[in-house]
Design a protein around this motif. Sequence first.
Motif, PDB file in Angstrom:
ATOM      1  N   ILE A  48      10.918  -2.453  -3.991  1.00 33.13           N
ATOM      2  CA  ILE A  48       9.199  -2.390  -3.548  1.00 33.13           C
ATOM      3  C   ILE A  48       8.812  -3.544  -3.533  1.00 33.13           C
ATOM      4  O   ILE A  48       8.361  -4.190  -2.545  1.00 33.13           O
ATOM      5  N   ASN A  49       9.036  -4.535  -4.466  1.00 28.56           N
ATOM      6  CA  ASN A  49       8.476  -5.768  -4.388  1.00 28.56           C
ATOM      7  C   ASN A  49       9.040  -6.752  -3.236  1.00 28.56           C
ATOM      8  O   ASN A  49       8.051  -7.391  -2.628  1.00 28.56           O
TER       9      ASN A  49
ATOM     10  N   ARG B 168      -3.795  -4.695  -3.650  1.00 24.98           N
ATOM     11  CA  ARG B 168      -3.356  -5.144  -2.321  1.00 24.98           C
ATOM     12  C   ARG B 168      -4.498  -4.706  -1.214  1.00 24.98           C
ATOM     13  O   ARG B 168      -4.018  -3.849  -0.109  1.00 24.98           O
TER      14      ARG B 168
ATOM     15  N   GLU C 135       3.947   2.478  -7.911  1.00 23.61           N
ATOM     16  CA  GLU C 135       4.673   1.500  -7.065  1.00 23.61           C
ATOM     17  C   GLU C 135       4.833   1.716  -5.737  1.00 23.61           C
ATOM     18  O   GLU C 135       4.635   0.509  -5.042  1.00 23.61           O
ATOM     19  N   VAL C 136       4.714   2.777  -5.207  1.00 23.80           N
ATOM     20  CA  VAL C 136       4.778   2.851  -3.942  1.00 23.80           C
ATOM     21  C   VAL C 136       3.404   2.576  -3.319  1.00 23.80           C
ATOM     22  O   VAL C 136       3.205   2.340  -2.159  1.00 23.80           O
TER      23      VAL C 136
ATOM     24  N   GLU D 189      15.074  -0.103  -8.109  1.00 26.51           N
ATOM     25  CA  GLU D 189      13.678   0.406  -7.035  1.00 26.51           C
ATOM     26  C   GLU D 189      12.370  -0.552  -7.194  1.00 26.51           C
ATOM     27  O   GLU D 189      11.963  -0.819  -6.196  1.00 26.51           O
ATOM     28  N   THR D 190      12.223  -1.209  -8.521  1.00 25.54           N
ATOM     29  CA  THR D 190      10.811  -1.946  -8.471  1.00 25.54           C
ATOM     30  C   THR D 190      11.323  -3.308  -7.480  1.00 25.54           C
ATOM     31  O   THR D 190      10.262  -3.874  -6.836  1.00 25.54           O
TER      32      THR D 190
ATOM     33  N   TYR E 157       3.755  -0.805   4.273  1.00 18.67           N
ATOM     34  CA  TYR E 157       4.885  -0.421   3.312  1.00 18.67           C
ATOM     35  C   TYR E 157       5.611   0.952   3.896  1.00 18.67           C
ATOM     36  O   TYR E 157       7.023   0.860   4.016  1.00 18.67           O
TER      37      TYR E 157
ATOM     38  N   TYR F 147       7.066  -5.607  -0.130  1.00 20.26           N
ATOM     39  CA  TYR F 147       5.815  -6.356  -0.206  1.00 20.26           C
ATOM     40  C   TYR F 147       5.812  -7.838   0.123  1.00 20.26           C
ATOM     41  O   TYR F 147       4.840  -8.441   0.707  1.00 20.26           O
TER      42      TYR F 147
ATOM     43  N   SER G 231       4.542   6.777   1.207  1.00 19.45           N
ATOM     44  CA  SER G 231       5.873   6.488   0.955  1.00 19.45           C
ATOM     45  C   SER G 231       7.033   7.347   1.262  1.00 19.45           C
ATOM     46  O   SER G 231       6.664   8.861   1.071  1.00 19.45           O
TER      47      SER G 231
ATOM     48  N   ASN H 279      17.998  -0.418 -12.199  1.00 18.25           N
ATOM     49  CA  ASN H 279      17.511   0.205 -11.414  1.00 18.25           C
ATOM     50  C   ASN H 279      16.878  -0.660 -10.507  1.00 18.25           C
ATOM     51  O   ASN H 279      15.971  -1.562 -10.810  1.00 18.25           O
TER      52      ASN H 279
END
Lengths: 76, 678
Positions: free
Chosen positions: B251-252, A54, A28-29, B247-248, B97, B255, B60, B245
């Motif tokens: 993150i998305n 990406r 994910e990161v 988190e995803t 990121y 981005y 990260s 959660n």
Amino acid sequence: MILTRGKKGQEYRTEQINLQENLLRRLEVLGLTEGTVISVVNKNFNGSMIIRVRGTRFAIGKKVAEGIFVREVKQK
Amino acid sequence: MTNVAFIGNPNCGKTTLFNAYTGAKLKVANWPGVTVEKKEGAFRFHNGNFKLVDLPGIYSLTSYTMEEIVSRDYILSDEVDVIVDVIDASALERNLYLALQLIELGKPVVLAFNMMDIVKERGMEIDFHRLPEMLGTPVIPISARKRSGLDILMHTVAHHKENDSNKYFEHHHEEESLHKHDHHKEFAMVYSDEIEDKIDVVSKRLSKKYKEIQNVRWHSIKILERDAEILKKYPIETEDILTKNYETEIINQKYDFIHEVIHECLVNKTEKEVFTDKIDRLLTNRFLGLPIFLMIMAVVFFLTFRIGDALKEVFAGWLDIFSAWSEAVLLALGTGEVLTSLIVEGIIAGVGGILTFLPNIFILFLALAFLEDSGYMARVAYVMDGIMEKVGLSGKAFIPMVLGFGCTVPAVMASRTLENPRDRLKTIFITPFMSCSAKIPIYVLFSGMFFPENPALVAFSMYVIGLVLGIVVALVMDKLDKKSSDDLLLIELPEYKTPSLRTVIIYVWSKIKDYLTKAGTTIFVASIILWGLLNFNVTGLVADSSESFGAQIGAFIVPALKPAGLGYWQIAVALIAGLAAKEVVVSSMSVLYGIEDISSNAGMSEMMVLLAAQGFGALNAFCLMIFSLLYVPCVAAVATIRKETNSTKHTVFSIVFQLFIAWVMATLVYQVGSLFVG
């Protein structure tokens, strides 16, 4: 389908990632989340592959690729 | 004093930048994970003192890997005044990121857009006026390799340190939020209304309960991401908030914002990366990848032995002249016989003999520098993944093994890039089997003496034996270890580039310096001690070295070495001395047999006559090479193993294990070989 069945040079969109927590987070990161487009650059006999996510190339092992479920992105 | 921390993705050029500022000569290469420890350096700029800290690369600010924890803890500490986020501008999407996370921390951040030379080469342009508007932090274009933009960067850092004024953000989001908590004027990264609501609630609770937290927003986001460390450090009521959660989603959304930034600030986004892809089509080809890798390694060793040997002859010639000259001068000066013997037969023979192998060492490390800096190293992990997987390791474990051909010490340290502790340990156990550069003199000498038709081939066989044995040992360990490995391959493949001259010079020179230092210290001292042990016993000076202390010590372990074809007291002494450094095996031989120019043709044939008289033939020589290849690495390597495993038990196991394997293999070869040789 699972990513391991992906064809060289084809683009896929991630639908689901079924991997252990730790690895899932690492992906994910790197920007590989559900919905990310992956292009398959190269495949090896043992199932490991080179993918582009990406704008960056990654080598991933077979067990990583097996946990990624994708759908083909239709080329225009 | 301003404390500046360099942080950024792996392989983005942090260490190159650090070296450029501090004049340090830390190792850089083109594969992710070269820096495994934080390094500090200082320099002065415009009458200001700066302390720079180079951190291991991370993707990260999470806490899933060792590198992430090291870097994050340091960034979060009060020691840092300004964070310099080094960004590989040629891979903007992924690099931004981490940048967004760092900006979220609320500490002064300066973004250094590195690799601008590559960006220009690809015909891309970056809008450096619009970028800081969107991100709310200074953005400086630099090229660490070409050393451009460095003064401007440090100037910005010095000014940005005190800069706490409110930043002004100008975003043109498609649907400008009408939400009551509109944060678009405050923060670069603003999430969806749902998440912003949660952040606000968590922030309120956090700041009420823990007044000491400075960057509440960042901590709140981490709590929404269920970051284990933060949740443990600042436990708060979250059950009603963390309904899922986030988190995803977080993150998305980051981005998504990055896409917006790139859309606005990157002009000419051409994908001119065909160069790397073209090379990869060949080097990572499923059929050709492995043969090509083996061929490259074969060429490296061929160059090391063939070209190195030719140059070595020249060095050996100089040593001869120097040795004879020294002896003449010493005699002319009326130096005593004992002292002359110490200088000529002890020091010059021992240290000088080792120096003649410098060309071999030079060529090997030159080749390794090219491999490491070209970007090929990460591909090796991919190519070898199939084989490594079968022995329960990932292809990534092969990188430390290749480095082991140079020196075991950095190779063992490189095993840190493996996430799984069990795999790390396994890799540390097998890395010493990779034939390191210190063993080259042993191969050159003994294959040159006993296998004059094919010396390079015999030497090459040692590399193959070490590699195969390492893999077999890993396989056995995997079978004994019931739990299957979960260190799966996941490694970034950097762009290929022409190795930089500066990097290669720094790399090779540091190795040459190590070698010279070793010759001047370890080998020098070992040669003197050995000379002492060989010329004295309890009664004092002895005429015949077979009555010396050395002979007595050697004789003690001769019975154990006999089955391996190494039952000679001189060999025993040389092998013991070799624990200090493997080159000492060779320097000891010259001192033991009193040969002043061991690496020259004349010295070799003289030595061979002496050995043959003892019944030491080609088979014995081959066994000696195998034993030297496999037995306990030098003290420096053992110390590194102790440090990296942080366990005396594992270190002792490693020593005993290597000794055992070396003895078994040498004995096996000698016993089976004897049947044929007769």
